[in-house]
Design a protein around this motif. Structure first.
Motif, PDB file in Angstrom:
ATOM      1  N   THR A 138      49.879   7.425  29.900  1.00 23.65           N
ATOM      2  CA  THR A 138      50.883   7.451  28.981  1.00 23.65           C
ATOM      3  C   THR A 138      51.071   8.588  27.939  1.00 23.65           C
ATOM      4  OG1 THR A 138      49.302   6.442  27.370  1.00 23.65           O
ATOM      5  CG2 THR A 138      50.823   4.752  28.553  1.00 23.65           C
ATOM      6  N   LEU A 139      49.947   9.440  28.108  1.00 23.16           N
ATOM      7  CA  LEU A 139      50.315  10.752  27.488  1.00 23.16           C
ATOM      8  C   LEU A 139      50.306  11.911  28.429  1.00 23.16           C
ATOM      9  CD1 LEU A 139      47.787  10.434  24.472  1.00 23.16           C
ATOM     10  CD2 LEU A 139      50.252   9.831  24.544  1.00 23.16           C
ATOM     11  N   TRP A 140      50.385  11.593  30.038  1.00 21.09           N
ATOM     12  CA  TRP A 140      50.578  12.537  30.671  1.00 21.09           C
ATOM     13  C   TRP A 140      49.479  13.556  31.156  1.00 21.09           C
ATOM     14  CZ3 TRP A 140      54.130  11.772  26.758  1.00 21.09           C
ATOM     15  CH2 TRP A 140      54.937  10.847  26.885  1.00 21.09           C
ATOM     16  N   ARG A 141      48.266  12.955  31.030  1.00 20.87           N
ATOM     17  CA  ARG A 141      47.006  13.759  31.108  1.00 20.87           C
ATOM     18  C   ARG A 141      46.624  13.484  32.351  1.00 20.87           C
ATOM     19  NH1 ARG A 141      44.502  10.579  26.150  1.00 20.87           N
ATOM     20  NH2 ARG A 141      45.643   8.974  27.331  1.00 20.87           N
ATOM     21  N   THR A 142      45.673  14.438  32.857  1.00 23.58           N
ATOM     22  CA  THR A 142      44.760  14.349  34.251  1.00 23.58           C
ATOM     23  C   THR A 142      43.642  14.181  34.103  1.00 23.58           C
ATOM     24  OG1 THR A 142      46.726  16.127  35.076  1.00 23.58           O
ATOM     25  CG2 THR A 142      44.440  15.702  36.190  1.00 23.58           C
ATOM     26  N   TRP A 143      43.138  13.364  34.584  1.00 22.87           N
ATOM     27  CA  TRP A 143      41.632  12.702  34.742  1.00 22.87           C
ATOM     28  C   TRP A 143      41.287  12.923  36.129  1.00 22.87           C
ATOM     29  CZ3 TRP A 143      39.741   9.983  30.490  1.00 22.87           C
ATOM     30  CH2 TRP A 143      40.718   9.698  29.156  1.00 22.87           C
ATOM     31  N   ILE A 144      40.119  13.649  36.294  1.00 26.56           N
ATOM     32  CA  ILE A 144      39.437  14.038  37.688  1.00 26.56           C
ATOM     33  C   ILE A 144      38.078  13.147  37.810  1.00 26.56           C
ATOM     34  CG2 ILE A 144      40.307  16.208  37.420  1.00 26.56           C
ATOM     35  CD1 ILE A 144      37.502  17.199  36.757  1.00 26.56           C
ATOM     36  N   PRO A 145      37.851  12.637  38.782  1.00 25.40           N
ATOM     37  CA  PRO A 145      36.496  12.231  39.251  1.00 25.40           C
ATOM     38  C   PRO A 145      35.252  12.926  38.470  1.00 25.40           C
ATOM     39  CG  PRO A 145      37.870  12.199  41.198  1.00 25.40           C
ATOM     40  CD  PRO A 145      38.393  13.274  40.150  1.00 25.40           C
ATOM     41  N   ASP A 146      34.153  12.034  38.472  1.00 23.69           N
ATOM     42  CA  ASP A 146      32.927  12.562  37.878  1.00 23.69           C
ATOM     43  C   ASP A 146      31.777  12.956  38.966  1.00 23.69           C
ATOM     44  OD1 ASP A 146      32.582   9.590  38.839  1.00 23.69           O
ATOM     45  OD2 ASP A 146      30.736   9.774  37.609  1.00 23.69           O
ATOM     46  N   GLU A 147      32.155  12.739  40.277  1.00 19.17           N
ATOM     47  CA  GLU A 147      31.207  13.005  41.235  1.00 19.17           C
ATOM     48  C   GLU A 147      30.412  14.063  41.182  1.00 19.17           C
ATOM     49  OE1 GLU A 147      30.613  12.005  46.049  1.00 19.17           O
ATOM     50  OE2 GLU A 147      32.833  12.106  45.011  1.00 19.17           O
ATOM     51  N   ASP A 148      31.102  15.356  41.196  1.00 24.75           N
ATOM     52  CA  ASP A 148      30.548  16.611  41.220  1.00 24.75           C
ATOM     53  C   ASP A 148      29.759  16.785  39.852  1.00 24.75           C
ATOM     54  OD1 ASP A 148      32.005  17.246  43.316  1.00 24.75           O
ATOM     55  OD2 ASP A 148      33.856  18.201  42.363  1.00 24.75           O
ATOM     56  N   PHE A 149      29.788  15.943  38.648  1.00 22.80           N
ATOM     57  CA  PHE A 149      29.162  16.408  37.592  1.00 22.80           C
ATOM     58  C   PHE A 149      27.790  15.653  37.494  1.00 22.80           C
ATOM     59  CE2 PHE A 149      33.562  17.207  36.722  1.00 22.80           C
ATOM     60  CZ  PHE A 149      33.423  18.370  36.361  1.00 22.80           C
ATOM     61  N   LEU A 150      27.472  14.394  38.397  1.00 22.08           N
ATOM     62  CA  LEU A 150      26.339  13.580  38.310  1.00 22.08           C
ATOM     63  C   LEU A 150      25.190  14.360  38.751  1.00 22.08           C
ATOM     64  CD1 LEU A 150      27.652  10.514  39.939  1.00 22.08           C
ATOM     65  CD2 LEU A 150      26.438  10.458  37.753  1.00 22.08           C
ATOM     66  N   VAL A 151      24.282  14.383  38.087  1.00 26.76           N
ATOM     67  CA  VAL A 151      23.007  15.265  38.457  1.00 26.76           C
ATOM     68  C   VAL A 151      22.208  14.447  39.608  1.00 26.76           C
ATOM     69  CG1 VAL A 151      20.704  15.807  37.404  1.00 26.76           C
ATOM     70  CG2 VAL A 151      22.445  15.884  35.898  1.00 26.76           C
ATOM     71  N   LEU A 152      21.907  13.174  39.465  1.00 25.09           N
ATOM     72  CA  LEU A 152      21.289  12.422  40.725  1.00 25.09           C
ATOM     73  C   LEU A 152      22.436  11.329  40.942  1.00 25.09           C
ATOM     74  CD1 LEU A 152      18.883  12.097  42.364  1.00 25.09           C
ATOM     75  CD2 LEU A 152      17.999  10.491  40.666  1.00 25.09           C
ATOM     76  N   LYS A 153      23.133  11.464  42.165  1.00 21.59           N
ATOM     77  CA  LYS A 153      24.327  10.571  42.523  1.00 21.59           C
ATOM     78  C   LYS A 153      23.608   9.308  42.977  1.00 21.59           C
ATOM     79  CE  LYS A 153      27.517  13.798  44.284  1.00 21.59           C
ATOM     80  NZ  LYS A 153      26.761  15.116  43.566  1.00 21.59           N
ATOM     81  N   SER A 154      22.321   9.291  43.451  1.00 24.82           N
ATOM     82  CA  SER A 154      21.829   7.863  43.958  1.00 24.82           C
ATOM     83  C   SER A 154      21.326   7.086  42.637  1.00 24.82           C
ATOM     84  CB  SER A 154      20.456   7.998  44.546  1.00 24.82           C
ATOM     85  OG  SER A 154      19.500   8.764  43.693  1.00 24.82           O
ATOM     86  N   ALA A 155      21.592   7.604  41.472  1.00 28.34           N
ATOM     87  CA  ALA A 155      21.038   6.795  40.043  1.00 28.34           C
ATOM     88  C   ALA A 155      22.193   5.908  39.708  1.00 28.34           C
ATOM     89  CB  ALA A 155      20.560   7.524  38.988  1.00 28.34           C
TER      90      ALA A 155
END
Length: 831
Positions: free
Chosen positions: A227-244
């Motif tokens: 509604t405020l015309w923002r862009t949100w990106i996924p978090d996968e690249d920032f996870l330290v331990l993806k398996s957690a």
């Protein structure tokens, strides 16, 4: 992947909400002679619209990019060879979002690697030494600024070196929604190796630049989905331990609640996905965190961090407790989303922090399980993250550019003049007091034996800002109530969880014994609570000025080391709710329940009538009615209270506050608050007392979820006895039940004008008690069959001196008991 397909379908379906329409809304297609539509928004060509023309046309060049394929918005750009500006007329003062689109390209005329410039907004630097050499591809820079002037001047200033220029492809300037930032509340400052401190400056006064906007557990969201015309990106690249981490998704739209997040704070899709603890990858040990590392660049030491939460993983309330860590510091301990969101599941909420990242160049955010959960329920979630660098601490000047040295000189002169005036005024006051010292005192409220409510001037919208009950002198005016932090830490064994007796939106409550052996309840505000500071000051302002047998007493407060702590008299028997359907407590008798309702009604009636304006509680519910060792009821928790309307007004216009299930529907629809809103909430409590079930129970069948609506249906059918608490069967006389049910029904009328006053409710409850005790009405003049509240004339016939007597009694100067019937009818010519 299955979850990917599912999320894609979910995003395509979307959630239809009312589109936000900003009052200021400028979308500029720079260097273009035509308008361009992008994401259903029309960008106006700055060469086509005279009203949006550059202020210095001769110093700029329109340049076309024939090879642009990414977006029609980037097919043109505007080149500035000298300092130039855009001027935007501002209709709505306050927070605005400003976005700049930069799209460099190959051109025989201009080498974009030679671009180097600064961008300023009303003289405040947003970008410095900026140019295409720093990014090389299309980039969008977003800023959040406060504009308090009739014009926003955006300037592009090229470096003074030869052949250096500035450029921009598109500009967005639009006003932010109301409450995008909530000023006047407690914001925590997270400092490395030092823990949590207080951050005193209002967030809305800062200049913020967006660094990261993350949809945790979800897909990328484009401006079309926001509604405020923002862009949100996924978090996968920032996870330290993806398996957690393990993705959680919701199948229903978020359950937005007053006081929580709105659709403008973050879109539905952010709150419908999350990362939770991946317990599938461990055997028995669940004590691990989910951690994200977000690079913020060297030198950017101070950042604003907003974390988004929505409990889409729990099956019932109060199942999820977890801790939030920022840079390995405990930012929020034992977070219980259900207590912060009016006891509703899947209800969006957000927490704001200011973070000193030092020289690390990154911000680490973690969520992990709380010790309050058992091993089977240990979990933690996060739905979204926003990180913005704080550019400076300079407020925008309402008159544009000003020279600081000139204002320093002017300020010194004015300051000296003010000091001189103050000295002269102080002398006059001293002389006047000496002359009046021998005069007799006028009799006032301080001589009556009770403490009156403090009143202030009226206005068309009430006397205070949102969330404040009284315009008070603030905590510094109540030194006599201050309690040292060291004393409270000692009394609670350093706030040991073993002495914790409850929790709420403000914080945790602990049982303690002070040095003078006074038994107290200590309510400690939690870090990051947006509602904390206004509620803290409101409680002090109200409870330091009033005393009543049926209002909980404030013993003191503490405001040290960024702590907000309130200390109350200890209520031995806890909340009314716990005695109605709490575990391991013997059920209350019908007479006890009537006396408790009468006591609470007396307290609320006193709030409504104790001053010219009165006080509206705004959060009447069974958890805010406490019981002492003798089961005397006392109303508590005045953090949401407001002063009532002035004598020439019918209501107070204000945002909606309260608890789900107890909210007055007319107040919710019209945003017009009256004391009848408390009457409605109290009507729900009456049915809660009679039926011994929560005001809202999502586990029940649809028609039974809302207690008020369900009970009214049975009351109208004359079958109320079929839904009462089974423990009460055979205890209640039919005449008493009839009067009680009619009273509750009147309280829950759809329109405030049809509801009784609290004085009328109190009369009818005492009538119900009289009918229960001896089966006869108090007077032949009173109808014991139908609900006929006393007329206004009847109420005002009670002489003023007798009302004052009641207030003295309520303060404790008499041994009045809640079992005494019709206690306020002292005058012979009363009802």
């Amino acid at each position: 992947m299955i979850w990917f397909v599912y999320l894609t379908a979910l995003y395509c379906i979307g959630h239809l909400v009312a589109e936000f329409v900003p009052q200021d809304n400028y979308l500029i297609n720079c260097g273009s002679t035509i308008n361009t539509t992008v994401d259903n928004r029309v960008f106006i060509g700055d060469s086509a619209e005279p009203g949006l023309a550059l202020l210095s046309k001769s110093n700029s060049i329109s340049l076309r990019n024939p090879s642009s394929k990414s977006s029609p918005l980037y097919s043109t750009t505007r080149i500035f060879t000298t300092s130039s500006s855009y001027g935007f007329g501002i209709k709505k003062f306050g927070t605005h979002l400003v976005r700049f689109h930069f799209s460099p390209f190959s051109s025989p005329q201009f080498d974009f690697n030679n671009s180097n410039f600064s961008v300023l907004a009303n003289g405040v630097p947003l970008l410095s030494n900026f140019g295409a050499k720093d990014f090389g591809v299309t980039v969008v820079k977003e800023f959040i600024i406060k504009v308090d002037s009739v014009e926003l001047e955006v300037s592009f200033v090229p470096s003074k070196e030869q052949n250096i220029f500035a450029f921009v492809s598109a500009i967005e300037v639009f006003s932010a929604p109301i409450n995008f930032f909530v000023d006047g509340v407690s914001t925590s400052l997270i400092v490395p190796n030092k823990g949590v401190k207080g951050f005193s400056q209002n967030i809305s006064s800062l200049v913020l630049e967006t660094v990261h906007r993350i949809n945790v557990g979800g897909l990328k969201l484009t401006p079309f989905n926001d509604t405020l015309w923002r862009t949100w990106i996924p978090d996968e690249d920032f996870l330290v331990l993806k398996s957690a981490a393990k993705i959680a998704t919701a199948t229903h739209s978020p359950n937005y609640q007053p006081g929580g997040a709105s659709e403008e704070i973050a879109p539905d899709n952010v709150y419908m996905t999350a990362q939770q603890m991946n317990k599938d990858n461990v055997s028995t040990v669940y004590n691990f965190n989910i951690t994200w590392d977000f690079p913020v660049g060297p030198g950017d030491a101070l950042h604003f961090v907003r974390l988004h939460f929505c409990d889409i993983v729990s099956l019932a309330l109060n199942q999820l407790y977890f801790n939030v860590y920022i840079n390995d510091v405990v930012a929020y301990k034992d977070l219980d989303l259900s207590s912060l969101t009016f006891h509703a599941l899947a209800s969006p909420y957000y927490l704001d922090f200011v973070v000193d990242s030092g020289h690390s160049g990154s911000i680490r955010i973690s969520v992990g399980p709380s010790d309050l959960n058992n091993s089977l329920r240990k979990n933690a979630i996060l739905n979204g993250v926003e990180i913005m660098s704080i550019k400076n601490f300079v407020d925008f000047e309402s008159t544009g550019l000003k020279k600081r040295r000139i204002w320093i000189l002017i300020g010194s002169v004015i300051g000296g003049f003010v000091v001189l005036c103050f000295v002269l005024l102080a002398g006059v006051v001293v002389l006047r007091r000496r002359r009046e010292r021998g005069k007799p005192r006028r009799v006032g409220s301080t001589d009556t034996g009770w403490t009156p409510l403090r009143t202030y001037r009226c206005s068309s919208i009430g006397t205070m800002s949102e969330g404040t009950a009284l315009t008070s002198p603030g905590p510094n005016g109540y030194h006599g109530l201050k309690i040292p932090y060291a004393d409270l830490a000692l009394a609670t064994n350093n706030f040991d969880k073993d002495v914790m007796i409850g929790s709420g939106g403000f914080g945790m409550v602990y049982k303690a014994i002070l040095k003078d052996n006074t038994k107290v309840a200590v309510k400690r505000g939690v870090p990051g609570s947006r509602q904390g500071l206004p509620e803290f000051h409101t409680e002090i302002a109200i409870l330091s000025k009033i005393r009543h047998l049926h209002l909980v007493s404030l013993v003191g407060y503490c405001e040290e080391q960024s702590e907000m702590i309130l200390v109350y008299e200890y209520m031995e028997k806890g909340t009314l709710k716990s005695h109605l359907y709490g575990p391991k407590l013997s059920p209350l008798s019908w007479k006890q329940r009537l006396e408790i309702c009468i006591g609470a009604a007396r307290g609320i009636h006193y709030l409504h009538t104790g001053s010219a304006q009165g006080i509206i509680h705004r959060d009447i519910k069974s958890t805010n009615i406490l019981l002492d060792e003798n089961y005397i009821a006392k109303v508590a928790d005045f953090g949401l209270s407001r002063s009532g309307p002035c004598l020439n007004e019918t209501h107070v216009s204000t945002g909606v506050k309260g608890s789900f299930g107890y909210l007055d529907p007319e107040y919710f629809r019209r945003r017009q608050l009256t004391d009848k809103s408390d009457v409605y909430s109290f009507g729900v409590v009456l049915f809660e007392v009679l039926c011994a079930r929560p005001a809202v129970d999502p586990a029940l069948e649809r028609e039974q979820v809302n207690l008020g609506e369900w009970a009214i249906e049975w009351q109208k059918k004359g079958l109320l006895e079929q839904i009462i608490d089974p423990h009460l069967r055979g205890q209640i006389r039919p005449s008493s039940l009839k009067k009680f049910g009619e009273t509750a029904e009147k309280c829950l009328a759809d329109y405030a004008i049809d509801r009784p006053t609290m004085g009328d409710v109190l009369w009818n409850l005492e009538h119900a008690l009289q009918l229960q005790e001896n089966g006869t009405p108090p007077s032949p003049a009173v109808d014991n069959v139908t609900m006929e509240p006393p007329s206004a004339g009847d109420i005002h016939q009670v002489p003023a001196e007798n009302i004052w007597m009641e207030r003295e009694t309520a303060e404790g100067s008499s041994n009045i008991s809640t079992s005494r019937v019709f206690s306020q009818l002292i005058a012979n010519d009363g009802r």
